[in-house]
Each structure stands twice: as structure tokens, then as C-alpha cells.
Design an enzyme around this catalytic site. Structure first.
Site, mmCIF file in Angstrom:
data_model
loop_
_atom_site.group_PDB
_atom_site.id
_atom_site.type_symbol
_atom_site.label_atom_id
_atom_site.label_comp_id
_atom_site.label_asym_id
_atom_site.label_seq_id
_atom_site.Cartn_x
_atom_site.Cartn_y
_atom_site.Cartn_z
ATOM 1 N N SER A 29 59.128 -54.481 -46.162
ATOM 2 C CA SER A 29 58.960 -53.747 -44.903
ATOM 3 C C SER A 29 60.087 -54.098 -43.926
ATOM 4 O O SER A 29 61.258 -54.068 -44.293
ATOM 5 C CB SER A 29 57.571 -54.043 -44.329
ATOM 6 O OG SER A 29 57.234 -53.123 -43.329
ATOM 7 N N ASP A 147 53.272 -44.096 -49.362
ATOM 8 C CA ASP A 147 53.395 -45.089 -48.299
ATOM 9 C C ASP A 147 53.011 -44.405 -46.988
ATOM 10 O O ASP A 147 53.524 -43.332 -46.652
ATOM 11 C CB ASP A 147 54.838 -45.595 -48.231
ATOM 12 C CG ASP A 147 54.990 -46.774 -47.285
ATOM 13 O OD1 ASP A 147 54.815 -46.578 -46.064
ATOM 14 O OD2 ASP A 147 55.287 -47.875 -47.757
ATOM 15 N N HIS A 202 51.280 -48.745 -47.936
ATOM 16 C CA HIS A 202 52.285 -49.681 -47.439
ATOM 17 C C HIS A 202 51.854 -51.135 -47.592
ATOM 18 O O HIS A 202 52.672 -51.990 -47.969
ATOM 19 C CB HIS A 202 52.600 -49.385 -45.974
ATOM 20 C CG HIS A 202 53.756 -50.177 -45.450
ATOM 21 N ND1 HIS A 202 55.061 -49.947 -45.842
ATOM 22 C CD2 HIS A 202 53.811 -51.228 -44.583
ATOM 23 C CE1 HIS A 202 55.864 -50.801 -45.234
ATOM 24 N NE2 HIS A 202 55.137 -51.583 -44.477
#
Length: 221
Positions: A29, A147, A202
Site C-alpha cells: 500500500s 481492490d 485491499h
């Protein structure tokens, strides 16, 4: 983001000194952008494979699904009013990689992080950062269409919106074609791997067994 990069660089440097044979760097991330900054600024690093899990490498232009109750999707059109101010650039991480495709001029002028890191805005350290980044042996880009945070999800593989919000894939991006930070060089020498996995939210990338086996494991051997 620059402050975070400075802090992480000190820690990563100590790890490298204890592992002179080399290390792999696996980042997730926002951490993917932090690691990119570390690799660009850290001279003589010994990172072999740089593996990036669902990171907004080409920027973020979207509100995560989990926040739609509080911020409508249309609210992203107004984020630049905050993010492209000097105080936000100094204190709010996401503003450092907020990339509004409808306000390209403001992005290049006022964003003091991502345009520099990607070489979209010329600066005196471009050549040095490119040389440092290209010390890696392999760049692995991992992302997928389910995601629910990175927007567009293709940003995890250096794709991004144009002003019409049509996705422009990595090899058609200006920073790739001009090879501003070494992405095209990695691709040309066969050291760029792209792995796309559907069905992964995610928060699941770092714990999904299929992602590990398909996209990560072979680069750690």
C-alpha cells in the site's frame, strides 16, 4: 512522505548492513511509495527484488469504498482544494500522491512528492535517483481489479487515468516512455514482472495465500 522515507531509510540501512549478501524488499500500500523513495535516495543499497503489493505508484484519485458513507464518490473532485495546499503537502500523506487527472497543472505545480519521485517534474536529483533505483535486480508489481482502496487499481502497476478518466496503461505513460526514473530500463532488460490477481480486497493482499504462491514466493527463493 519525505519524512517517512527518511525514517524508514535509517532502519532499512541497518538491516542491509547486517545482510551484505543482499535483501528483498516487500512493501504494501502506501509503504510501496515509501520504499520507492528509499530506493531512489539510498546510495549503494543492496536490494535484489523489490516487490510492491497494491501501492498507488502512479497516484490516487478515489475515495475508498469503506468511506462512501461519509464521503460520496463525487467528493474526490474537491480533494485538490485541500491537498494541493502547502500545509496539506507537509502534513497529510495521501495528499503527497493525490493525482487529480482533471487538474494536471496544479498537480505538477503543487504536489511536492509524487511528480518528483516519478520524474514528471524535472529536478536536480533525477539522474542520481534513477541510478540508485536501478540497482534493484527485479521489480514486481502486484494488484488487481477488486481492490477497493487504490483508485484506479491499475495505479499499482503504474497505469492511471487521463483527463477523461480512461486508463492509460504503464507503457503509454510519459514517465515510462521518457524513462524518467528507470522503469523502461527495467522492462527492457527483463527485470519487470506484473502480477494481477482478482478477488482480493485491499486489506487482504498481505495475507492471501494465492497471492503469495502466484505472485511473491518465486521471487523470495
Amino acid at each position: 512522505m519525505w519524512k517517512q522515507i527518511s525514517g524508514f531509510a535509517k532502519v532499512i540501512r541497518r538491516i542491509m548492513e547486517k545482510s551484505p549478501e543482499g535483501v528483498h524488499l516487500l512493501c504494501y500500500s502506501q509503504g510501496g511509495l515509501i520504499c520507492r523513495g528509499v530506493l531512489s535516495k539510498l546510495q549503494n543499497h543492496n536490494v535484489h527484488n523489490f516487490i510492491v503489493l497494491s501501492s498507488p505508484l502512479a497516484g490516487q484519485y478515489g475515495v475508498p469504498d469503506m468511506m462512501h458513507e461519509y464521503i460520496p464518490v463525487s467528493g474526490r473532485e474537491l480533494v485538490y482544494l485541500v491537498c494541493y495546499k502547502w500545509f496539506a503537502q507537509r502534513h497529510i500523506s495521501i495528499c503527497n500522491y493525490w493525482n487529480d487527472p482533471h487538474r494536471r497543472v496544479k498537480y505538477l505545480k503543487n504536489n511536492n512528492f509524487l511528480p518528483l519521485l516519478n520524474g514528471e517534474k524535472a529536478h536536480s536529483q533525477m539522474a542520481a535517483w534513477k541510478k540508485n533505483f536501478l540497482r534493484i535486480k527485479k521489480l514486481v508489481l502486484i494488484g488487481g481489479p477488486d481492490d477497493d482502496v487504490i483508485t484506479p487499481w491499475q495505479s499499482s502497476q503504474f497505469g492511471f487515468y487521463n483527463r477523461n478518466e480512461t486508463i492509460i496503461e504503464m507503457r503509454k505513460q510519459t514517465f515510462y516512455k521518457k524513462n524518467t526514473f528507470g522503469l523502461k530500463t527495467l522492462d527492457t532488460r527483463g527485470d519487470l514482472s506484473v502480477c494481477t490477481q482478482s478477488g482480493v480486497k485491499h486489506v487482504e493482499w498481505h495475507s492471501n495465500q494465492e497471492v503469495f504462491e502466484k505472485c511473491i514466493q518465486k521471487w523470495l527463493d
